[in-house]
Design a protein around this motif. Structure first.
Motif, PDB file in Angstrom:
ATOM      1  N   TYR A  97      29.546  71.402   1.982  1.00 33.33           N
ATOM      2  CA  TYR A  97      30.267  72.423   1.708  1.00 33.33           C
ATOM      3  C   TYR A  97      29.996  73.859   2.123  1.00 33.33           C
ATOM      4  CZ  TYR A  97      32.842  75.660  -1.410  1.00 33.33           C
ATOM      5  OH  TYR A  97      33.624  76.662  -2.142  1.00 33.33           O
ATOM      6  N   PHE A  98      28.411  74.016   1.938  1.00 34.81           N
ATOM      7  CA  PHE A  98      27.929  75.606   2.332  1.00 34.81           C
ATOM      8  C   PHE A  98      28.058  75.450   3.876  1.00 34.81           C
ATOM      9  CE2 PHE A  98      25.425  77.513  -1.008  1.00 34.81           C
ATOM     10  CZ  PHE A  98      25.757  76.896  -2.113  1.00 34.81           C
ATOM     11  N   LYS A  99      27.740  74.692   4.640  1.00 34.13           N
ATOM     12  CA  LYS A  99      28.116  74.892   6.177  1.00 34.13           C
ATOM     13  C   LYS A  99      29.428  75.054   6.506  1.00 34.13           C
ATOM     14  CE  LYS A  99      25.425  73.621   9.005  1.00 34.13           C
ATOM     15  NZ  LYS A  99      24.361  74.476   9.929  1.00 34.13           N
ATOM     16  N   ASN A 100      30.570  74.414   5.961  1.00 31.80           N
ATOM     17  CA  ASN A 100      32.023  74.960   6.288  1.00 31.80           C
ATOM     18  C   ASN A 100      32.400  75.853   5.679  1.00 31.80           C
ATOM     19  OD1 ASN A 100      32.263  72.369   7.346  1.00 31.80           O
ATOM     20  ND2 ASN A 100      32.782  71.212   5.690  1.00 31.80           N
ATOM     21  N   ARG A 101      31.550  76.459   4.564  1.00 31.87           N
ATOM     22  CA  ARG A 101      32.031  77.806   3.845  1.00 31.87           C
ATOM     23  C   ARG A 101      31.874  78.822   4.691  1.00 31.87           C
ATOM     24  NH1 ARG A 101      30.095  79.811  -2.070  1.00 31.87           N
ATOM     25  NH2 ARG A 101      28.255  80.208  -0.883  1.00 31.87           N
ATOM     26  N   ILE A 102      30.707  78.848   5.629  1.00 34.49           N
ATOM     27  CA  ILE A 102      30.441  79.988   6.307  1.00 34.49           C
ATOM     28  C   ILE A 102      31.412  80.671   7.380  1.00 34.49           C
ATOM     29  CG2 ILE A 102      28.925  80.704   8.682  1.00 34.49           C
ATOM     30  CD1 ILE A 102      27.371  80.451   6.103  1.00 34.49           C
ATOM     31  N   ASN A 103      32.287  79.559   7.880  1.00 33.05           N
ATOM     32  CA  ASN A 103      33.375  79.895   8.590  1.00 33.05           C
ATOM     33  C   ASN A 103      34.708  80.792   7.821  1.00 33.05           C
ATOM     34  OD1 ASN A 103      32.580  79.105  11.054  1.00 33.05           O
ATOM     35  ND2 ASN A 103      33.416  77.208  10.820  1.00 33.05           N
TER      36      ASN A 103
END
Length: 199
Positions: A155-161
Protein backbone atom coordinates in the motif's frame (compact mmCIF):
# COMPACT_ATOMS: atom_id res chain seq x y z
CA UNK A 1 -11.90 31.63 0.48
CA UNK A 2 -13.40 28.48 2.01
CA UNK A 3 -10.64 26.25 3.38
CA UNK A 4 -10.92 22.72 4.81
CA UNK A 5 -8.09 21.42 7.00
CA UNK A 6 -8.13 17.66 7.57
CA UNK A 7 -6.30 16.19 10.55
CA UNK A 8 -6.98 12.74 11.94
CA UNK A 9 -5.90 13.77 15.43
CA UNK A 10 -8.17 15.85 17.62
CA UNK A 11 -7.06 19.11 19.25
CA UNK A 12 -3.99 18.76 21.51
CA UNK A 13 -3.51 15.11 20.51
CA UNK A 14 -0.05 15.83 19.18
CA UNK A 15 1.89 18.64 17.53
CA UNK A 16 0.13 18.39 14.16
CA UNK A 17 -3.25 19.08 15.76
CA UNK A 18 -1.96 22.14 17.61
CA UNK A 19 -0.31 23.38 14.42
CA UNK A 20 -3.58 22.86 12.50
CA UNK A 21 -5.46 24.86 15.13
CA UNK A 22 -3.09 27.83 14.91
CA UNK A 23 -3.06 27.64 11.11
CA UNK A 24 -6.86 27.67 11.03
CA UNK A 25 -7.03 30.69 13.33
CA UNK A 26 -4.39 32.59 11.33
CA UNK A 27 -6.32 31.92 8.11
CA UNK A 28 -9.55 33.08 9.76
CA UNK A 29 -7.88 36.39 10.67
CA UNK A 30 -7.19 36.85 6.95
CA UNK A 31 -10.98 36.75 6.33
CA UNK A 32 -11.16 33.13 5.18
CA UNK A 33 -13.87 30.68 6.18
CA UNK A 34 -11.95 27.79 7.75
CA UNK A 35 -13.30 24.37 8.69
CA UNK A 36 -11.61 21.33 10.20
CA UNK A 37 -12.43 17.65 9.67
CA UNK A 38 -11.08 15.42 12.44
CA UNK A 39 -11.94 12.68 14.93
CA UNK A 40 -12.74 15.29 17.60
CA UNK A 41 -13.75 18.91 18.05
CA UNK A 42 -11.43 21.92 17.75
CA UNK A 43 -12.32 24.98 19.87
CA UNK A 44 -13.73 28.05 18.09
CA UNK A 45 -13.60 26.36 14.65
CA UNK A 46 -16.48 24.58 12.94
CA UNK A 47 -15.39 20.94 13.02
CA UNK A 48 -16.78 17.95 11.14
CA UNK A 49 -16.13 14.76 13.13
CA UNK A 50 -15.42 11.46 11.38
CA UNK A 51 -14.92 7.97 12.80
CA UNK A 52 -11.55 6.78 14.06
CA UNK A 53 -10.47 5.27 10.78
CA UNK A 54 -7.45 3.40 12.12
CA UNK A 55 -9.99 0.80 13.25
CA UNK A 56 -10.58 0.07 9.55
CA UNK A 57 -7.73 -2.30 8.72
CA UNK A 58 -8.21 -2.27 4.95
CA UNK A 59 -6.60 0.99 3.86
CA UNK A 60 -8.58 1.25 0.63
CA UNK A 61 -11.89 1.12 2.61
CA UNK A 62 -10.50 3.74 4.95
CA UNK A 63 -9.60 6.02 2.04
CA UNK A 64 -13.04 5.51 0.47
CA UNK A 65 -14.86 6.25 3.74
CA UNK A 66 -12.93 9.48 4.28
CA UNK A 67 -13.26 10.53 0.62
CA UNK A 68 -17.06 10.21 0.90
CA UNK A 69 -17.09 12.06 4.22
CA UNK A 70 -15.03 14.96 2.86
CA UNK A 71 -17.14 15.12 -0.32
CA UNK A 72 -20.20 16.11 1.71
CA UNK A 73 -18.30 18.95 3.41
CA UNK A 74 -16.92 20.24 0.11
CA UNK A 75 -20.40 20.38 -1.38
CA UNK A 76 -22.05 21.87 1.72
CA UNK A 77 -19.41 24.56 2.41
CA UNK A 78 -18.28 25.13 -1.19
CA UNK A 79 -14.66 24.46 -0.26
CA UNK A 80 -12.01 26.11 -2.47
CA UNK A 81 -8.90 24.34 -1.13
CA UNK A 82 -8.29 21.27 1.05
CA UNK A 83 -5.25 20.66 3.27
CA UNK A 84 -4.19 17.30 4.76
CA UNK A 85 -2.40 18.17 7.95
CA UNK A 86 -1.32 14.66 8.92
CA UNK A 87 0.68 12.38 6.68
CA UNK A 88 -0.55 9.05 7.97
CA UNK A 89 -4.32 8.67 7.65
CA UNK A 90 -5.75 11.48 5.52
CA UNK A 91 -3.62 12.45 2.48
CA UNK A 92 -4.89 9.88 -0.03
CA UNK A 93 -8.53 10.79 0.64
CA UNK A 94 -7.70 14.51 0.49
CA UNK A 95 -6.02 14.13 -2.90
CA UNK A 96 -8.86 11.92 -4.21
CA UNK A 97 -11.58 14.34 -3.18
CA UNK A 98 -9.66 17.38 -4.47
CA UNK A 99 -9.39 15.77 -7.89
CA UNK A 100 -13.08 14.81 -7.80
CA UNK A 101 -14.14 18.43 -7.21
CA UNK A 102 -11.29 20.08 -9.14
CA UNK A 103 -9.92 22.05 -6.19
CA UNK A 104 -6.27 22.36 -5.06
CA UNK A 105 -4.91 19.95 -2.45
CA UNK A 106 -2.07 20.50 0.01
CA UNK A 107 -0.35 17.69 1.95
CA UNK A 108 1.68 18.51 5.04
CA UNK A 109 4.58 16.11 5.77
CA UNK A 110 5.55 16.23 9.45
CA UNK A 111 7.15 12.79 9.76
CA UNK A 112 8.15 9.75 7.68
CA UNK A 113 4.82 7.96 7.18
CA UNK A 114 5.24 8.34 3.43
CA UNK A 115 8.27 6.01 3.43
CA UNK A 116 8.36 4.04 6.71
CA UNK A 117 5.83 1.51 8.02
CA UNK A 118 6.57 2.73 11.58
CA UNK A 119 6.79 6.40 10.65
CA UNK A 120 10.18 7.11 12.23
CA UNK A 121 12.81 5.76 9.77
CA UNK A 122 14.58 4.00 12.64
CA UNK A 123 15.61 0.38 12.20
CA UNK A 124 15.06 -1.99 15.14
CA UNK A 125 18.56 -1.29 16.51
CA UNK A 126 17.87 2.49 16.28
CA UNK A 127 20.05 2.99 13.21
CA UNK A 128 18.71 5.24 10.45
CA UNK A 129 16.78 3.21 7.88
CA UNK A 130 16.52 3.96 4.16
CA UNK A 131 12.76 3.30 4.11
CA UNK A 132 10.45 1.08 2.05
CA UNK A 133 12.76 -1.86 1.52
CA UNK A 134 10.63 -4.99 2.01
CA UNK A 135 13.46 -7.12 3.40
CA UNK A 136 14.39 -4.46 5.98
CA UNK A 137 10.75 -3.75 6.83
CA UNK A 138 10.15 -7.43 7.61
CA UNK A 139 13.38 -7.66 9.57
CA UNK A 140 12.12 -4.76 11.70
CA UNK A 141 8.99 -6.71 12.75
CA UNK A 142 8.16 -10.05 14.38
CA UNK A 143 7.41 -12.91 11.99
CA UNK A 144 3.79 -13.09 13.17
CA UNK A 145 3.31 -9.57 11.78
CA UNK A 146 4.77 -10.30 8.35
CA UNK A 147 1.48 -10.76 6.39
CA UNK A 148 0.23 -7.42 7.73
CA UNK A 149 3.56 -5.71 7.07
CA UNK A 150 3.65 -7.00 3.47
CA UNK A 151 0.15 -5.59 2.93
CA UNK A 152 1.21 -2.23 4.42
CA UNK A 153 4.39 -2.22 2.34
CA UNK A 154 2.49 -2.71 -0.94
CA UNK A 155 0.00 0.00 0.00
CA UNK A 156 2.77 2.44 0.93
CA UNK A 157 4.67 1.75 -2.31
CA UNK A 158 1.54 2.42 -4.36
CA UNK A 159 0.75 5.52 -2.30
CA UNK A 160 3.97 7.30 -3.37
CA UNK A 161 2.49 8.05 -6.81
CA UNK A 162 -0.74 9.29 -5.22
CA UNK A 163 1.10 11.63 -2.84
CA UNK A 164 2.91 13.20 -5.75
CA UNK A 165 -0.46 14.21 -7.21
CA UNK A 166 -1.05 16.78 -4.46
CA UNK A 167 -0.91 20.30 -5.84
CA UNK A 168 1.45 21.43 -3.09
CA UNK A 169 3.47 19.67 -0.42
CA UNK A 170 4.78 21.17 2.79
CA UNK A 171 7.73 19.63 4.66
CA UNK A 172 8.44 20.83 8.18
CA UNK A 173 12.20 20.74 7.60
CA UNK A 174 14.86 20.17 4.97
CA UNK A 175 15.53 16.60 6.12
CA UNK A 176 11.95 15.54 5.38
CA UNK A 177 12.09 17.43 2.07
CA UNK A 178 15.23 15.47 1.11
CA UNK A 179 13.47 12.18 1.93
CA UNK A 180 10.48 13.26 -0.16
CA UNK A 181 12.87 13.89 -3.05
CA UNK A 182 14.47 10.46 -2.54
CA UNK A 183 11.06 8.85 -2.96
CA UNK A 184 10.30 10.96 -6.04
CA UNK A 185 7.76 13.16 -4.24
CA UNK A 186 9.51 16.15 -5.70
CA UNK A 187 7.07 18.57 -7.31
CA UNK A 188 6.12 21.69 -5.39
CA UNK A 189 7.70 20.78 -2.05
CA UNK A 190 8.10 23.82 0.20
CA UNK A 191 9.75 23.85 3.61
CA UNK A 192 7.65 25.63 6.23
CA UNK A 193 9.17 25.13 9.66
CA UNK A 194 6.95 24.73 12.69
CA UNK A 195 6.69 28.05 14.48
CA UNK A 196 8.15 28.37 17.97
CA UNK A 197 6.91 30.73 20.63
CA UNK A 198 10.24 32.07 21.93
CA UNK A 199 8.63 33.40 25.10
Amino acid sequence: MNILIVNYYTFREGGASVSSYYLANALKKLDNNVYIASTGLYPDIETFVFKKIRLMPIFQFRDLYLTNFLSKIIREKEINIIHSSDGRFTPVAVINVAKKYNIPSVVHFRDYWFCCLKGDLLFKNKQICQGLNLEKCLECRRKLQWPWEIYKYLYFKNRINKLNQADAKIAINGIIKNQLMRFKIIRDVEVVNNSVNIQ
